[in-house]
Motif scaffolding. Structure first.
Motif, PDB file in Angstrom:
ATOM      1  N   ALA A  76       3.950  -6.835  54.461  1.00  0.00           N
ATOM      2  CA  ALA A  76       4.743  -8.015  54.798  1.00  0.00           C
ATOM      3  C   ALA A  76       4.161  -9.257  54.125  1.00  0.00           C
ATOM      4  CB  ALA A  76       4.792  -8.199  56.308  1.00  0.00           C
ATOM      5  N   ILE A  77       2.840  -9.386  54.166  1.00  0.00           N
ATOM      6  CA  ILE A  77       2.210 -10.574  53.571  1.00  0.00           C
ATOM      7  C   ILE A  77       2.482 -10.637  52.071  1.00  0.00           C
ATOM      8  CG2 ILE A  77      -0.031 -11.581  52.996  1.00  0.00           C
ATOM      9  CD1 ILE A  77      -0.960 -10.947  55.761  1.00  0.00           C
ATOM     10  N   LEU A  78       2.360  -9.507  51.408  1.00  0.00           N
ATOM     11  CA  LEU A  78       2.628  -9.494  49.971  1.00  0.00           C
ATOM     12  C   LEU A  78       4.093  -9.826  49.688  1.00  0.00           C
ATOM     13  CD1 LEU A  78       0.577  -6.566  48.447  1.00  0.00           C
ATOM     14  CD2 LEU A  78       0.068  -8.973  48.615  1.00  0.00           C
ATOM     15  N   THR A  79       4.976  -9.319  50.550  1.00  0.00           N
ATOM     16  CA  THR A  79       6.392  -9.603  50.351  1.00  0.00           C
ATOM     17  C   THR A  79       6.677 -11.075  50.586  1.00  0.00           C
ATOM     18  OG1 THR A  79       6.737  -7.432  51.296  1.00  0.00           O
ATOM     19  CG2 THR A  79       8.679  -8.745  50.877  1.00  0.00           C
ATOM     20  N   ILE A  80       6.016 -11.625  51.600  1.00  0.00           N
ATOM     21  CA  ILE A  80       6.176 -13.056  51.869  1.00  0.00           C
ATOM     22  C   ILE A  80       5.696 -13.856  50.661  1.00  0.00           C
ATOM     23  CG2 ILE A  80       5.305 -14.969  53.254  1.00  0.00           C
ATOM     24  CD1 ILE A  80       5.228 -12.934  55.633  1.00  0.00           C
ATOM     25  N   ALA A  81       4.552 -13.468  50.130  1.00  0.00           N
ATOM     26  CA  ALA A  81       4.041 -14.150  48.942  1.00  0.00           C
ATOM     27  C   ALA A  81       5.073 -14.067  47.818  1.00  0.00           C
ATOM     28  CB  ALA A  81       2.719 -13.530  48.510  1.00  0.00           C
ATOM     29  N   GLY A  82       5.641 -12.870  47.641  1.00  0.00           N
ATOM     30  CA  GLY A  82       6.643 -12.676  46.602  1.00  0.00           C
ATOM     31  C   GLY A  82       7.884 -13.510  46.850  1.00  0.00           C
ATOM     32  N   TYR A  83       8.318 -13.522  48.101  1.00  0.00           N
ATOM     33  CA  TYR A  83       9.525 -14.274  48.440  1.00  0.00           C
ATOM     34  C   TYR A  83       9.316 -15.772  48.224  1.00  0.00           C
ATOM     35  CZ  TYR A  83      13.378 -16.314  50.936  1.00  0.00           C
ATOM     36  OH  TYR A  83      14.486 -17.042  51.236  1.00  0.00           O
ATOM     37  N   SER A  84       8.180 -16.247  48.729  1.00  0.00           N
ATOM     38  CA  SER A  84       7.903 -17.679  48.650  1.00  0.00           C
ATOM     39  C   SER A  84       7.767 -18.125  47.194  1.00  0.00           C
ATOM     40  CB  SER A  84       6.627 -17.972  49.426  1.00  0.00           C
ATOM     41  OG  SER A  84       6.064 -19.173  48.995  1.00  0.00           O
ATOM     42  N   ILE A  85       7.130 -17.291  46.394  1.00  0.00           N
ATOM     43  CA  ILE A  85       6.936 -17.664  45.000  1.00  0.00           C
ATOM     44  C   ILE A  85       8.284 -17.668  44.277  1.00  0.00           C
ATOM     45  CG2 ILE A  85       6.483 -15.429  43.933  1.00  0.00           C
ATOM     46  CD1 ILE A  85       4.586 -18.625  43.365  1.00  0.00           C
ATOM     47  N   ASN A  86       9.146 -16.762  44.700  1.00  0.00           N
ATOM     48  CA  ASN A  86      10.492 -16.722  44.173  1.00  0.00           C
ATOM     49  C   ASN A  86      11.160 -18.083  44.341  1.00  0.00           C
ATOM     50  OD1 ASN A  86      13.262 -16.040  43.867  1.00  0.00           O
ATOM     51  ND2 ASN A  86      12.748 -13.922  44.279  1.00  0.00           N
ATOM     52  N   ASP A  87      11.083 -18.589  45.570  1.00  0.00           N
ATOM     53  CA  ASP A  87      11.628 -19.912  45.876  1.00  0.00           C
ATOM     54  C   ASP A  87      10.976 -20.998  45.032  1.00  0.00           C
ATOM     55  OD1 ASP A  87      13.592 -19.604  47.657  1.00  0.00           O
ATOM     56  OD2 ASP A  87      12.540 -20.459  49.370  1.00  0.00           O
ATOM     57  N   THR A  88       9.652 -20.925  44.995  1.00  0.00           N
ATOM     58  CA  THR A  88       8.901 -21.953  44.280  1.00  0.00           C
ATOM     59  C   THR A  88       9.252 -21.953  42.795  1.00  0.00           C
ATOM     60  OG1 THR A  88       7.106 -21.644  45.853  1.00  0.00           O
ATOM     61  CG2 THR A  88       6.572 -22.797  43.821  1.00  0.00           C
ATOM     62  N   VAL A  89       9.366 -20.763  42.234  1.00  0.00           N
ATOM     63  CA  VAL A  89       9.666 -20.668  40.806  1.00  0.00           C
ATOM     64  C   VAL A  89      11.034 -21.262  40.502  1.00  0.00           C
ATOM     65  CG1 VAL A  89      10.229 -19.030  38.974  1.00  0.00           C
ATOM     66  CG2 VAL A  89       8.131 -18.762  40.264  1.00  0.00           C
ATOM     67  N   VAL A  90      11.988 -21.022  41.397  1.00  0.00           N
ATOM     68  CA  VAL A  90      13.322 -21.586  41.177  1.00  0.00           C
ATOM     69  C   VAL A  90      13.250 -23.119  41.139  1.00  0.00           C
ATOM     70  CG1 VAL A  90      15.609 -21.867  42.191  1.00  0.00           C
ATOM     71  CG2 VAL A  90      14.556 -19.616  42.129  1.00  0.00           C
ATOM     72  N   SER A  91      12.515 -23.697  42.072  1.00  0.00           N
ATOM     73  CA  SER A  91      12.381 -25.161  42.071  1.00  0.00           C
ATOM     74  C   SER A  91      11.638 -25.632  40.822  1.00  0.00           C
ATOM     75  CB  SER A  91      11.619 -25.636  43.309  1.00  0.00           C
ATOM     76  OG  SER A  91      11.995 -24.908  44.429  1.00  0.00           O
ATOM     77  N   TYR A  92      10.558 -24.937  40.472  1.00  0.00           N
ATOM     78  CA  TYR A  92       9.760 -25.331  39.312  1.00  0.00           C
ATOM     79  C   TYR A  92      10.578 -25.237  38.028  1.00  0.00           C
ATOM     80  CZ  TYR A  92       5.284 -25.630  41.751  1.00  0.00           C
ATOM     81  OH  TYR A  92       4.259 -26.009  42.553  1.00  0.00           O
ATOM     82  N   ASP A  93      11.399 -24.215  37.996  1.00  0.00           N
ATOM     83  CA  ASP A  93      12.255 -24.026  36.847  1.00  0.00           C
ATOM     84  C   ASP A  93      13.136 -25.257  36.650  1.00  0.00           C
ATOM     85  OD1 ASP A  93      13.054 -21.965  34.914  1.00  0.00           O
ATOM     86  OD2 ASP A  93      15.031 -22.303  35.822  1.00  0.00           O
ATOM     87  N   ARG A  94      13.616 -25.766  37.783  1.00  0.00           N
ATOM     88  CA  ARG A  94      14.476 -26.941  37.720  1.00  0.00           C
ATOM     89  C   ARG A  94      13.670 -28.180  37.314  1.00  0.00           C
ATOM     90  NH1 ARG A  94      19.787 -28.235  38.919  1.00  0.00           N
ATOM     91  NH2 ARG A  94      20.001 -25.979  38.827  1.00  0.00           N
ATOM     92  N   VAL A  95      12.454 -28.266  37.825  1.00  0.00           N
ATOM     93  CA  VAL A  95      11.598 -29.395  37.446  1.00  0.00           C
ATOM     94  C   VAL A  95      11.374 -29.371  35.935  1.00  0.00           C
ATOM     95  CG1 VAL A  95       9.291 -30.410  37.655  1.00  0.00           C
ATOM     96  CG2 VAL A  95      10.427 -29.477  39.673  1.00  0.00           C
ATOM     97  N   ARG A  96      11.075 -28.208  35.429  1.00  0.00           N
ATOM     98  CA  ARG A  96      10.827 -28.082  33.988  1.00  0.00           C
ATOM     99  C   ARG A  96      12.049 -28.537  33.180  1.00  0.00           C
ATOM    100  NH1 ARG A  96       9.165 -22.249  31.838  1.00  0.00           N
ATOM    101  NH2 ARG A  96      11.147 -21.748  32.807  1.00  0.00           N
ATOM    102  N   GLU A  97      13.210 -28.086  33.650  1.00  0.00           N
ATOM    103  CA  GLU A  97      14.439 -28.434  32.954  1.00  0.00           C
ATOM    104  C   GLU A  97      14.685 -29.940  33.006  1.00  0.00           C
ATOM    105  OE1 GLU A  97      17.738 -26.131  34.340  1.00  0.00           O
ATOM    106  OE2 GLU A  97      19.144 -27.655  33.621  1.00  0.00           O
ATOM    107  N   ASN A  98      14.477 -30.503  34.204  1.00  0.00           N
ATOM    108  CA  ASN A  98      14.735 -31.940  34.359  1.00  0.00           C
ATOM    109  C   ASN A  98      13.737 -32.798  33.587  1.00  0.00           C
ATOM    110  OD1 ASN A  98      17.005 -31.609  35.867  1.00  0.00           O
ATOM    111  ND2 ASN A  98      15.972 -31.804  37.856  1.00  0.00           N
ATOM    112  N   LEU A  99      12.519 -32.270  33.441  1.00  0.00           N
ATOM    113  CA  LEU A  99      11.516 -33.005  32.667  1.00  0.00           C
ATOM    114  C   LEU A  99      11.996 -33.189  31.228  1.00  0.00           C
ATOM    115  CD1 LEU A  99       8.107 -31.479  33.814  1.00  0.00           C
ATOM    116  CD2 LEU A  99       8.774 -33.878  33.924  1.00  0.00           C
ATOM    117  N   ARG A 100      12.693 -32.193  30.737  1.00  0.00           N
ATOM    118  CA  ARG A 100      13.205 -32.278  29.367  1.00  0.00           C
ATOM    119  C   ARG A 100      14.452 -33.148  29.299  1.00  0.00           C
ATOM    120  NH1 ARG A 100      12.772 -25.884  28.309  1.00  0.00           N
ATOM    121  NH2 ARG A 100      10.517 -25.784  28.092  1.00  0.00           N
TER     122      ARG A 100
END
Lengths: 320, 522
Positions: free
Chosen positions: A196-220
């Motif tokens: 469960a902990i590993l899945t939570i880590a995976g899930y949370s990072i999934n969310d984080t990556v989506v936001s970061y992806d947008r940050v990266r795009e907006n930075l450009r």
């Protein structure tokens, strides 16, 4: 149908401006988790502690008191009984790890079986010796630590190092909070919990990556927008997706919690907590932490051109 | 990007079809599925779902290596004696045999002689006369492998003798054996049979002294005091003094069966040609002496040899119950374990608990599916229908892939499926939200759909690959049922990327082409 029509088109929450409040909440969660871990500790299951576990079904309602007495008299140390299921005829028996090596565990199992008698149907037995228990602890720790590092390394590789650090902090936060959740509730911490902990880590990072992806795009996209506003914009733009995915995942794990049976209850409880904490951390931990990094500095100008040419290309194709 | 070439459409449809085809056997009953060929089977159920016993055994290789060192000590003793080399303090120290040479003039001679003992032994003679003999790393590895492989073979034979359905017996790590016994809900008998090394040997009884004398600690050299499985009059286990020398051992047996003699259960045995000859010689030369039959350092019985036995077969009498005679015959047939086995871990699930778990898993899966489908439909309307079709295809692909790969579905694996259902729509949500955003930014529908897909794919890849990293690590470090979870989670991630990106896109492009909507229904 299509109720999303009625959802506001644009969110405008000041996530990043309120970051001090968010950090305070985070600090409380962290301190609380560590305190709970220190005070209560984790209720390790036999996977890690070694010992015996039996799940039995009695004919008619189980007489826990009598069972406790007959098993307690065996001199096997701590014997815990717990009624499970809905009919009152199922009992989970946990016996602490026996002194002595692996053979001692098996001998104890034999004793418990005899003490229970033939009227009791044994539905499940688990015996974990000290050696395997220690190895499972090592493997579990290693898996959690490595996955946090690997996730951070991947994000670093795909983004910039600042994002990697942010992801590392956010994932770490979720893992600690989940540990704290288990320490606080006293729910059994076993192998499926590690999953469960590993899945939570995976899930949370999934969310984080989506936001970061947008940050990266907006930075450009927005070269001159202040970082604070840019992070806020990115968080708001991805908010609808974050919430929608959170809801569908929650729906699935709630179904699992209520109908998946006793073995998976701990897992699904952890996942419910994890989806909530993971969503929280990707908005309130992973994003505001970027404020403290000089993101623009390391960002090169190539992005702009790429963006433009891509746009042109797609328009061309769409038109043709 | 929303236009597909014909072959691409064909490929996508073919993959989806394959998913449904390979998932289909899971809807059949066990009996129906048994009619299907091997490559077309429902997913394997883990022991926690079909019921059965999981035993993790460790081969006590250390015991064998220790024994090897002990016999090296004996070999060294003989060698030194033969060459008249003076020494002291001969014994096993840790993983080596050590002795101290007393005469400096003999160092060289001793070194040469010791080196000839065994080519697998490294000999070091230090200046102070300390000689250290160690087995080479390589020799130890070879030995370890031989012992573990032979143990696996014997375990397999013993379990086969029990008639267990489809047991799995495989080596795990360096010196472990994983035994999985589907359908076995009381592994007590299995553990009992595996818990005995079953080394059988025949020794002559030493009559030069009495048992009482030996019990007081005066055992003649070359003999040993062994307990018997029988009890003497006071209820204590009886003892025998037997010669150390093994006259015959169980590895020369070719068969052993339970039988009856004078209405009492006995075990009959038959030697191979070599064994028969030696048995003949032995019994011929020792008529009227007692021959002790020793199993795992316990005397089973010690009958007197009344006449030479030349046929190479005989019976072992003793105080057996029918069950004990059966077990002994089985153990002798299957052969002795080269080293003792230790049960490190046991997990057993009864068949009806497994069935309950399957039912609970099915209910949770269906309910989770329905909830997610309903939510997507309510939230997205027409687009939700596309996402839902993709989700159903995803479920079929996931089940199909698990079945085709011969993966094992465990209860946590079912949790992985349910979780995948919840998380799989994420990719679609990402795409749809992106399309809505692009439309708000003033793009035309077709343009927005195109851009939405293209932009979202990068995000989908990044976010799913990170989760995949966690799943792979979980598989690497997880054990048993948890591995099953990692497998379903990982496959689910891959299939959901496929369905979200390709299936949904195909659906949307078809929709755009044929119903020519002007705006997004959301």
């Amino acid at each position: 149908m299509a109720l999303l029509k009625y959802m506001p088109q644009k969110f405008n929450f000041d996530f990043i401006g309120k970051r001090m409040i968010a950090f305070l909440v985070t600090a409380v969660i962290m301190v609380g988790s560590v305190a709970a871990l220190a005070v209560n500790g984790l209720n390790f299951g036999i996977d890690f502690r070694g010992g015996l576990l039996l799940e039995v079904r009695t004919e008619g309602p189980a007489n826990l008191a009598q069972m406790r007495q007959s098993l307690g008299g065996l001199g096997l140390g701590e014997v815990a009984l717990q009624g499970i299921g809905t009919n009152g005829d199922e009992v989970m028996i946990r016996v602490q790890r026996q002194e002595g090596g692996e053979e001692a565990q098996l001998a104890a199992l034999q004793q418990v079986r005899q003490a229970l008698g033939d009227d009791v149907q044994i539905r499940r037995t688990e015996v974990v010796g000290p050696k395997v228990g220690a190895e499972l602890v090592r493997d579990g720790t290693l898996a959690i630590a490595l996955s946090i590092l690997a996730i951070a390394a991947y994000v670093w590789f795909r983004f910039e190092w600042q994002f990697g650090v942010g992801a590392l902090v956010a994932t770490f936060h979720d893992v600690i909070a989940t540990f704290g959740f288990f320490a606080l509730t006293g729910m059994e911490f076993n192998l499926t919990t590690v999953a469960a902990i590993l899945t939570i880590a995976g899930y949370s990072i999934n969310d984080t990556v989506v936001s970061y992806d947008r940050v990266r795009e907006n930075l450009r996209k927005y070269k001159s927008m202040p970082l604070l506003d840019l992070l806020n914009l990115s968080a708001n733009e991805t908010l609808s997706r974050t919430l929608l995915t959170g809801v569908t995942t929650l729906l699935a794990v709630v179904a699992l919690f209520f109908f998946g049976g006793d073995v998976l209850r701990g897992f699904s409880a952890a996942m419910i907590f994890g989806v909530v904490i993971g969503t929280f951390s990707s908005i309130y931990v992973a994003m505001p932490i970027l404020v403290y990094f000089n993101l623009r500095h390391s960002d090169s100008g190539e992005g702009e051109e790429e963006e433009e040419s891509e746009k042109a290309k797609s328009e061309e194709r769409a038109a043709g | 990007m929303i236009y597909f070439s014909k072959w691409k459409i064909a490929l996508i449809l073919a993959v989806c079809l394959a998913g449904f085809v390979f998932a289909a056997p899971n809807l059949l009953s066990r009996q129906q599925a048994d009619q299907l060929p091997d490559w077309y089977q429902p997913v394997n159920l883990g022991l926690d779902l079909q019921g059965g016993s999981h035993l993790l055994l460790e081969v006590d290789v250390q015991a064998v290596l220790q024994e090897q060192l002990n016999s090296l000590v004996e070999a060294v003793r003989n060698d030194m004696r033969q060459n008249r080399i003076r020494y002291a303090d001969l014994g096993v120290v840790g993983t080596s045999v050590q002795l101290r040479l007393l005469d400096q003039a003999q160092f060289e001679e001793a070194r040469n002689s010791l080196r000839r003992l065994d080519s697998d032994v490294e000999v070091q003679v230090r200046d102070n006369g300390l000689a250290v003999l160690t087995y080479t790393e390589q020799a130890q590895t070879v030995r370890r492998n031989a012992v573990v492989n032979q143990s696996i073979e014997i375990v397999r034979r013993r379990i086969d003798e029990l008639g267990t359905r489809e047991p799995t017996i495989q080596r795990q790590g360096e010196d472990r054996i994983l035994v999985q016994l589907p359908g076995v809900s009381e592994p007590e008998r299995v553990k009992e049979l595996l818990g005995r090394t079953a080394v059988l040997s025949f020794h002559l009884v030493d009559h030069s002294t009495s048992v009482e004398e030996a019990l007081r600690g005066r055992v003649p050299p070359g003999s040993m005091l062994l307990p018997s499985i029988e009890q003497d009059m006071s209820g204590q286990p009886a003892h025998y003094v037997v010669r150390r020398r093994v006259e015959l051992s169980g590895d020369l047996l070719v068969d052993s069966q339970p039988a009856f003699q004078d209405n009492r259960p006995v075990v009959s045995f038959r030697f191979n040609t070599q064994g028969a000859r030696r048995f003949g010689d032995l019994t011929q030369q020792n008529v009227n002496r007692q021959l002790a039959i020793v199993l795992d350092n316990q005397v089973i019985s010690a009958p007197s040899i009344r006449e030479p036995i030349l046929g190479g077969s005989g019976v072992i009498t003793g105080r057996f119950s029918v069950q004990e005679a059966n077990d002994l015959a089985l153990l002798l047939r299957a052969g002795a374990l080269p080293a003792p086995l230790v049960v490190l871990e046991e997990r057993t699930v009864g068949p009806d608990l497994g069935a309950d778990s399957i039912r609970a898993g099915q209910i949770a899966t269906v309910l989770g599916l329905v909830l997610v489908l309903a939510f997507m439909l309510v939230a997205y309307g027409t687009l939700g229908v596309f996402a839902n079709i993709a989700l159903l295809v995803n479920l079929a692909l996931l089940l199909g892939a698990l079945s085709l790969l011969g993966a094992t579905l465990t209860l946590p694996g079912i949790a992985g499926i349910v979780l995948t259902l919840g998380m799989a729509v994420d990719a679609n949500v990402l795409i749809f939200e992106r399309i809505r955003e692009e439309m708000r930014n003033g793009r035309s529908l077709i343009n927005a759909v195109d851009a939405g897909f293209k932009r979202a794919i990068v995000t989908i890849l990044d976010s799913n690959l990170t989760t995949l990293v966690a799943a792979i690590l979980l598989f690497q470090f997880g054990s048993g049922p948890v591995r099953g979870f990692a497998v379903t989670l990982a496959i689910g991630l891959v299939t959901s990327m496929f369905t979200a990106v390709w299936v949904t896109r195909l659906l949307m492009s078809t929709w755009l082409r044929y119903s020519k909507p002007k705006s997004l229904p959301v």
